[in-house]
Design an enzyme around this catalytic site. Sequence first.
Site, mmCIF file in Angstrom:
data_model
loop_
_atom_site.group_PDB
_atom_site.id
_atom_site.type_symbol
_atom_site.label_atom_id
_atom_site.label_comp_id
_atom_site.label_asym_id
_atom_site.label_seq_id
_atom_site.Cartn_x
_atom_site.Cartn_y
_atom_site.Cartn_z
ATOM 1 N N ASP A 235 1.564 -14.443 -5.070
ATOM 2 C CA ASP A 235 0.488 -14.454 -3.456
ATOM 3 C C ASP A 235 0.651 -15.998 -3.303
ATOM 4 O O ASP A 235 0.981 -16.893 -3.839
ATOM 5 C CB ASP A 235 -0.489 -13.767 -3.528
ATOM 6 C CG ASP A 235 -0.896 -13.495 -2.366
ATOM 7 O OD1 ASP A 235 -1.015 -13.932 -1.430
ATOM 8 O OD2 ASP A 235 -0.470 -12.284 -2.076
ATOM 9 N N ASP A 244 -16.112 -13.250 -10.639
ATOM 10 C CA ASP A 244 -16.579 -11.764 -10.452
ATOM 11 C C ASP A 244 -14.921 -11.489 -10.725
ATOM 12 O O ASP A 244 -14.018 -10.190 -10.237
ATOM 13 C CB ASP A 244 -16.613 -10.516 -8.759
ATOM 14 C CG ASP A 244 -17.101 -9.998 -8.826
ATOM 15 O OD1 ASP A 244 -17.384 -8.807 -10.071
ATOM 16 O OD2 ASP A 244 -17.409 -9.337 -8.121
ATOM 17 N N HIS A 267 -5.752 -14.913 0.074
ATOM 18 C CA HIS A 267 -4.988 -13.676 0.357
ATOM 19 C C HIS A 267 -4.613 -13.130 -0.999
ATOM 20 O O HIS A 267 -4.867 -12.092 -1.363
ATOM 21 C CB HIS A 267 -3.661 -14.078 1.047
ATOM 22 C CG HIS A 267 -2.702 -12.814 1.134
ATOM 23 N ND1 HIS A 267 -1.742 -12.177 0.578
ATOM 24 C CD2 HIS A 267 -2.839 -12.017 2.472
ATOM 25 C CE1 HIS A 267 -1.421 -11.291 1.008
ATOM 26 N NE2 HIS A 267 -2.418 -10.810 2.622
ATOM 27 N N LEU A 278 -14.541 -7.606 -11.525
ATOM 28 C CA LEU A 278 -15.166 -7.354 -13.005
ATOM 29 C C LEU A 278 -16.348 -6.154 -12.238
ATOM 30 O O LEU A 278 -17.272 -6.153 -11.276
ATOM 31 C CB LEU A 278 -15.910 -8.176 -13.704
ATOM 32 C CG LEU A 278 -14.702 -8.944 -14.108
ATOM 33 C CD1 LEU A 278 -15.214 -11.005 -14.502
ATOM 34 C CD2 LEU A 278 -13.785 -8.877 -15.135
ATOM 35 N N ASN A 280 -19.066 -5.871 -13.189
ATOM 36 C CA ASN A 280 -20.382 -6.950 -13.901
ATOM 37 C C ASN A 280 -21.779 -6.993 -12.834
ATOM 38 O O ASN A 280 -22.267 -7.475 -13.461
ATOM 39 C CB ASN A 280 -19.835 -8.783 -14.027
ATOM 40 C CG ASN A 280 -19.480 -8.576 -13.220
ATOM 41 O OD1 ASN A 280 -19.335 -8.026 -12.019
ATOM 42 N ND2 ASN A 280 -18.769 -10.060 -12.769
ATOM 43 N N ASN A 361 2.674 -4.842 8.794
ATOM 44 C CA ASN A 361 1.700 -4.629 9.808
ATOM 45 C C ASN A 361 1.550 -4.903 11.184
ATOM 46 O O ASN A 361 0.751 -4.277 12.066
ATOM 47 C CB ASN A 361 0.940 -5.640 9.426
ATOM 48 C CG ASN A 361 0.286 -5.707 7.737
ATOM 49 O OD1 ASN A 361 0.473 -4.104 7.404
ATOM 50 N ND2 ASN A 361 -0.566 -6.310 7.611
ATOM 51 N N TYR A 373 14.314 -2.350 -0.106
ATOM 52 C CA TYR A 373 14.494 -2.048 -1.093
ATOM 53 C C TYR A 373 14.111 -0.691 -2.098
ATOM 54 O O TYR A 373 12.891 -0.481 -2.751
ATOM 55 C CB TYR A 373 14.815 -3.284 -2.524
ATOM 56 C CG TYR A 373 15.091 -4.938 -2.169
ATOM 57 C CD1 TYR A 373 16.421 -4.879 -1.485
ATOM 58 C CD2 TYR A 373 14.259 -4.992 -1.197
ATOM 59 C CE1 TYR A 373 16.536 -5.669 -0.725
ATOM 60 C CE2 TYR A 373 14.525 -7.178 -0.763
ATOM 61 C CZ TYR A 373 15.634 -6.526 -0.718
ATOM 62 O OH TYR A 373 16.350 -8.367 -0.019
ATOM 63 N N VAL A 376 11.980 -0.514 -5.500
ATOM 64 C CA VAL A 376 10.059 -1.267 -4.904
ATOM 65 C C VAL A 376 9.190 0.175 -4.357
ATOM 66 O O VAL A 376 9.856 0.789 -3.613
ATOM 67 C CB VAL A 376 10.301 -2.183 -3.727
ATOM 68 C CG1 VAL A 376 8.990 -2.497 -3.449
ATOM 69 C CG2 VAL A 376 10.969 -3.505 -4.391
ATOM 70 N N SER A 423 -0.633 -5.545 3.082
ATOM 71 C CA SER A 423 -1.320 -6.186 2.302
ATOM 72 C C SER A 423 -2.457 -6.118 1.027
ATOM 73 O O SER A 423 -2.313 -6.054 -0.275
ATOM 74 C CB SER A 423 -1.529 -8.007 3.129
ATOM 75 O OG SER A 423 -0.730 -8.310 2.987
#
Length: 808
Positions: A235, A244, A267, A278, A280, A361, A373, A376, A423
Amino acid sequence: MVSHSREHSRPRRSSASASLAVVAAALFTHRADLALATGNDSSTWDVKARKGRRIRVESTVSGVDGNIGSSSNSSHKKKVNLLVKYKSSLAHRRNLEIIESGSADHNWQSHAAAMSTISDTQHIAAVEIDALEENLDLILEEMLADDGIELVEEDFAMYKYPYNRIEKSEELHLRHNRNLQDQPTSNTTMIKDHRSLVEQQQYSIEQIQADQVWSLTNSRRNRYPNTPVGVCIVDTGYDKNHEDLPKSGLTGTNTGYGSAFVDKDGHGTHCAGVIGALGNDLGIVGVNPNPSKFKLHISKSLNNDGMGTASSVLKGIQGCIESGSKIISLSLGGGEHSEIFSEMYQDAYNKNVLVIAAAGNFGLFRDDYPSSYPQVISVGAVDRNGNRADFSNWNDQLELMAPGVDILSTTPGGGYGSLSGTSMATPFVAGVAALVWGYFPQCSNQQIRNVLALSAKSMVANSKGCNRRTGFGLIQAKDAFDMLDKYGCAAGGNDFDPPNKGAVGGCDQPLADLTALPPINTASFTSDSSGNGCQKLFLRMLTDGYAYETSWELTQVSDGEVLMTGPPRNTNFEDGTDYNRPASKCLEPGTYAFTIKDIYGDGITKPGYYSISLDGNTLATNSDFGSSETTQFTVSEPSSSPAGSSKWESLLFDDFGNGFGNNFYDGGVDAMYAGDKFGRNGLVVVKRGIGNGEIASIYSKNMLLEDRGGFTKFKVVFSFYANNSIERDDGFCLDYKANRASTWSRANCWESMKDFENGKWYDDTRWKFQPPARVTKSIRIRFRGFSTENNDRIFFDKVELYGRNELI
């Protein structure tokens, strides 16, 4: 994307008029996509098209500066960026040396301004041609005539998918006061004022059942050991300074757009938060909140505007594979079908890598790539109500759905923001794959893929089916986990040779028929009655916040003898814990009574409950049982085996009277022969094992079964004793290797205070298991200890292994 392979005869040059005639048709779809991705339709494209070839000769995506623009260096010369796949590493290196040295003499290499390696193993390179426009066709013909070249393709543009911007303010509550800095980006809603409450859990975490997997595995850590799975995000980069997000153990690939750990677009950081924010007590929580249970690799293949090229994405994917990542998350798209990409994905699949990509989208029925594919997993998006998002693309390859509307996640600079799009849905699927695969590392990518599909919540009305709009449905982490726990890797079907032959995609993906699979003996298997006359009562119970109030007992009705009680002596059940365990030993024919009690008189507060089953049949289940509830049941004489079924055959017996003998051996210093203690003829012992289970194991020899026709099921009968220092949740596991497998598979684990009490002998303990292969022609077993203290001991006596072939 149309690929080109070298023909046997030298192709003729196409005319200029033929080239121009196909320009509009060839690039119409691609230009529309690029315009949507960049927010305009101003890109300038020209093409030399012959025999389906489309080559971009004016607009290119540049390197580190990330600007897209003209690369013309004169009114007559053009730069063309190409992908070249060589037939061998020798041809690859030879061309690289010629181009770098400038020694080419009047052939296509003399027009190559630059060449860089994308993949050594796949022999792929990015080549920049700098030549007069009228010579481009001839140069391309020379490339295709080169004996060392297999494919030539355009190095086309790729990009993060466009998404919906969220205008409303999100309320993110943090446990401590902190000022979140506003971020210089318009594609997310940033949180910038003072907050002070608790970490926020997105609706999506519960929607995909991730929290249920956390609850189960955290409460039974020893039963479900974890092997960290590598996840690679291709990405715009990753903000490693975000408080975080994981900071240790990170690796990255720079494809030409700078450090993988800088993300000026946001992104990639947003996708990373979905996978692994996390746990946390800050901000949000990801699908995998414990960073010790997964590893992150970041390939920065898109620039600061979310744009890249086919070559940069290929480099990123190659970096993922080389890093050892098992899962690749692609929230991007661009171009049409590419044979070079197709072969890259086939290679990844054959290396046990699972690739997951966004469906797109535009809300259209269309084939977007890379999600279309077969190798995928294509992912669509749903909203918080579980409905398909109207922007989510659909086609024959769509396989799974995941949350993708108003997804709150991390953004660069320590912020948080909401985005919508496939995404966002893609990292949820990648995160669930990592969450589940880590507990079943012996399974293949094909098997994990199939289980995710088979366990998905169907979105087809009045059906459990699959369709082109929603695939197999909404991904469900706990259901996938339970399916693997119950049936083993066989729940994902058999592997193919080579593995990529099993990658079909969409509703045609070949899934296993669970009705034809008998459960293997794991925590979810609730019967031990077939084949050996042993019937056990099993208890499944989810406690409430007052678990100390709950207890149970099993009695024999004829004389009132108490056979078993729970919880174990001097202990209480734990709050909010899912228990799934035997509530009896093997029961003789007779009548029994199971009584569950609550000292406060209000039963188990929902969603808590209890359920008891015998021979796979539920006898009682309830929450509102007041002070107590008793269920009587009868165990009948075992029925004889049906005609034609095989009998159990003895494969191995050892009472350890002469040490390990010829059947077993120790794995290391934490397993040993213990002699004739406790009045037994001979014992072996395992201890500790948390750090290294290999040395805390006793192993059987590998038994070859082919001469006996092979077997389909196995039964282990053994005796064991745990000393009093064994703590709650410590214990041992029975593992096996079938058909010379490279990894061990877990048959079952026994834990102190749940499955046995310390200081007692458990004789004739029985457990059956069934390897996933149709016929097992070799088998090994081992007993593996897991505990934390050196003084912890599990003793074993009289181990017997039986096999049977139900195909006879």
